[in-house]
Design an enzyme around this catalytic site. Sequence first.
Site, PDB file in Angstrom:
ATOM      1  N   HIS A   8      81.639  28.397  11.589  1.00 56.17           N
ATOM      2  CA  HIS A   8      81.067  28.457  12.933  1.00 56.17           C
ATOM      3  C   HIS A   8      80.814  29.917  13.306  1.00 56.17           C
ATOM      4  O   HIS A   8      81.380  30.831  12.692  1.00 56.17           O
ATOM      5  CB  HIS A   8      82.016  27.801  13.936  1.00 56.17           C
ATOM      6  CG  HIS A   8      82.004  26.311  13.852  1.00 56.17           C
ATOM      7  ND1 HIS A   8      83.137  25.556  13.999  1.00 56.17           N
ATOM      8  CD2 HIS A   8      80.989  25.435  13.644  1.00 56.17           C
ATOM      9  CE1 HIS A   8      82.826  24.273  13.888  1.00 56.17           C
ATOM     10  NE2 HIS A   8      81.532  24.182  13.662  1.00 56.17           N
ATOM     11  N   LYS A  12      82.239  33.443  11.270  1.00 55.99           N
ATOM     12  CA  LYS A  12      81.434  33.961  10.157  1.00 55.99           C
ATOM     13  C   LYS A  12      82.002  35.269   9.605  1.00 55.99           C
ATOM     14  O   LYS A  12      82.103  35.445   8.390  1.00 55.99           O
ATOM     15  CB  LYS A  12      79.973  34.128  10.575  1.00 55.99           C
ATOM     16  CG  LYS A  12      79.260  32.788  10.760  1.00 55.99           C
ATOM     17  CD  LYS A  12      77.800  32.980  11.027  1.00 55.99           C
ATOM     18  CE  LYS A  12      77.060  31.724  11.389  1.00 55.99           C
ATOM     19  NZ  LYS A  12      77.532  30.444  11.008  1.00 55.99           N
ATOM     20  N   THR A  36      75.615  27.381   4.357  1.00 57.52           N
ATOM     21  CA  THR A  36      74.624  27.122   5.378  1.00 57.52           C
ATOM     22  C   THR A  36      73.882  28.430   5.658  1.00 57.52           C
ATOM     23  O   THR A  36      74.370  29.515   5.341  1.00 57.52           O
ATOM     24  CB  THR A  36      75.282  26.566   6.652  1.00 57.52           C
ATOM     25  OG1 THR A  36      76.384  27.391   7.017  1.00 57.52           O
ATOM     26  CG2 THR A  36      75.756  25.136   6.441  1.00 57.52           C
ATOM     27  N   GLY A  37      72.697  28.329   6.255  1.00 55.62           N
ATOM     28  CA  GLY A  37      71.732  29.413   6.373  1.00 55.62           C
ATOM     29  C   GLY A  37      72.186  30.782   6.812  1.00 55.62           C
ATOM     30  O   GLY A  37      72.122  31.742   6.054  1.00 55.62           O
ATOM     31  N   GLY A  56      73.574  25.175   9.895  1.00 55.79           N
ATOM     32  CA  GLY A  56      74.332  23.960  10.182  1.00 55.79           C
ATOM     33  C   GLY A  56      73.692  23.050  11.216  1.00 55.79           C
ATOM     34  O   GLY A  56      73.474  21.865  10.950  1.00 55.79           O
ATOM     35  N   ASP A  61      74.752  21.298   7.339  1.00 57.48           N
ATOM     36  CA  ASP A  61      75.997  20.555   7.095  1.00 57.48           C
ATOM     37  C   ASP A  61      75.685  19.254   6.362  1.00 57.48           C
ATOM     38  O   ASP A  61      76.395  18.858   5.441  1.00 57.48           O
ATOM     39  CB  ASP A  61      76.721  20.251   8.411  1.00 57.48           C
ATOM     40  CG  ASP A  61      77.157  21.489   9.165  1.00 57.48           C
ATOM     41  OD1 ASP A  61      77.393  22.532   8.515  1.00 57.48           O
ATOM     42  OD2 ASP A  61      77.263  21.420  10.401  1.00 57.48           O
ATOM     43  N   ASP A  81      85.717  26.639  14.345  1.00 55.61           N
ATOM     44  CA  ASP A  81      86.207  27.262  15.565  1.00 55.61           C
ATOM     45  C   ASP A  81      86.720  26.149  16.470  1.00 55.61           C
ATOM     46  O   ASP A  81      85.923  25.464  17.118  1.00 55.61           O
ATOM     47  CB  ASP A  81      85.087  28.048  16.251  1.00 55.61           C
ATOM     48  CG  ASP A  81      85.555  28.754  17.510  1.00 55.61           C
ATOM     49  OD1 ASP A  81      86.738  28.604  17.890  1.00 55.61           O
ATOM     50  OD2 ASP A  81      84.729  29.467  18.119  1.00 55.61           O
ATOM     51  N   HIS A  88      76.457  20.019  17.202  1.00 58.08           N
ATOM     52  CA  HIS A  88      76.286  19.221  15.980  1.00 58.08           C
ATOM     53  C   HIS A  88      77.628  18.712  15.450  1.00 58.08           C
ATOM     54  O   HIS A  88      77.824  18.547  14.254  1.00 58.08           O
ATOM     55  CB  HIS A  88      75.522  20.020  14.920  1.00 58.08           C
ATOM     56  CG  HIS A  88      76.231  21.257  14.440  1.00 58.08           C
ATOM     57  ND1 HIS A  88      76.449  22.356  15.230  1.00 58.08           N
ATOM     58  CD2 HIS A  88      76.783  21.549  13.246  1.00 58.08           C
ATOM     59  CE1 HIS A  88      77.103  23.270  14.541  1.00 58.08           C
ATOM     60  NE2 HIS A  88      77.324  22.803  13.332  1.00 58.08           N
ATOM     61  N   ASP A  91      77.608  15.978  12.827  1.00 61.91           N
ATOM     62  CA  ASP A  91      77.372  16.420  11.445  1.00 61.91           C
ATOM     63  C   ASP A  91      78.660  16.950  10.816  1.00 61.91           C
ATOM     64  O   ASP A  91      78.930  16.707   9.642  1.00 61.91           O
ATOM     65  CB  ASP A  91      76.304  17.520  11.395  1.00 61.91           C
ATOM     66  CG  ASP A  91      74.940  17.039  11.824  1.00 61.91           C
ATOM     67  OD1 ASP A  91      74.678  15.832  11.710  1.00 61.91           O
ATOM     68  OD2 ASP A  91      74.139  17.878  12.275  1.00 61.91           O
ATOM     69  N   ARG A  97      84.216  13.548   6.683  1.00 61.22           N
ATOM     70  CA  ARG A  97      84.394  12.174   6.206  1.00 61.22           C
ATOM     71  C   ARG A  97      83.939  12.048   4.756  1.00 61.22           C
ATOM     72  O   ARG A  97      84.618  11.434   3.919  1.00 61.22           O
ATOM     73  CB  ARG A  97      83.611  11.205   7.090  1.00 61.22           C
ATOM     74  CG  ARG A  97      83.727   9.765   6.655  1.00 61.22           C
ATOM     75  CD  ARG A  97      82.849   8.837   7.520  1.00 61.22           C
ATOM     76  NE  ARG A  97      82.764   7.533   6.924  1.00 61.22           N
ATOM     77  CZ  ARG A  97      81.991   7.205   5.891  1.00 61.22           C
ATOM     78  NH1 ARG A  97      81.212   8.103   5.327  1.00 61.22           N
ATOM     79  NH2 ARG A  97      81.974   5.979   5.415  1.00 61.22           N
TER      80      ARG A  97
END
Length: 124
Positions: A8, A12, A36-37, A56, A61, A81, A88, A91, A97
């Site tokens: 998050h 980062k 993620t980006g 994300g 994600d 965080d 999101h 996601d 899960r």
Amino acid sequence: MVVAIIAHDNKKADMVQFLDKNRIILQQERMKLIATGVLGKNVEKSGFKVIKMLPGPMGGDAQIAARVAEGKIQIVLFLKDPLASHAHGVDINMLMRVCDVHNVPLATNVASAQLLLDAIVLQL
């Protein structure tokens, strides 16, 4: 071994610091990072090779979760965080899960991430 890294916004910098601390392990030829980006861009600036997905909130994600389900990712390091709300969140829960369903180790803080990497070193 493919290691997915996600963090998050407020985590980062912690992830980059964690990766720097574990650079010797993570830069071995048999270790590959996927992120993620935005985190991926930050990690590249630190000198790591990384495959970048979408950010994300834009589906990154979900992209990583799909790779977990396909057996293409062996470990997920996701510095969450817990003190902030996230649009999101669905996601994030889906990724967690999928890791549980496919028995893929998932660390959500620096301490558990370090334990996972230490365990990998013992197996190498």
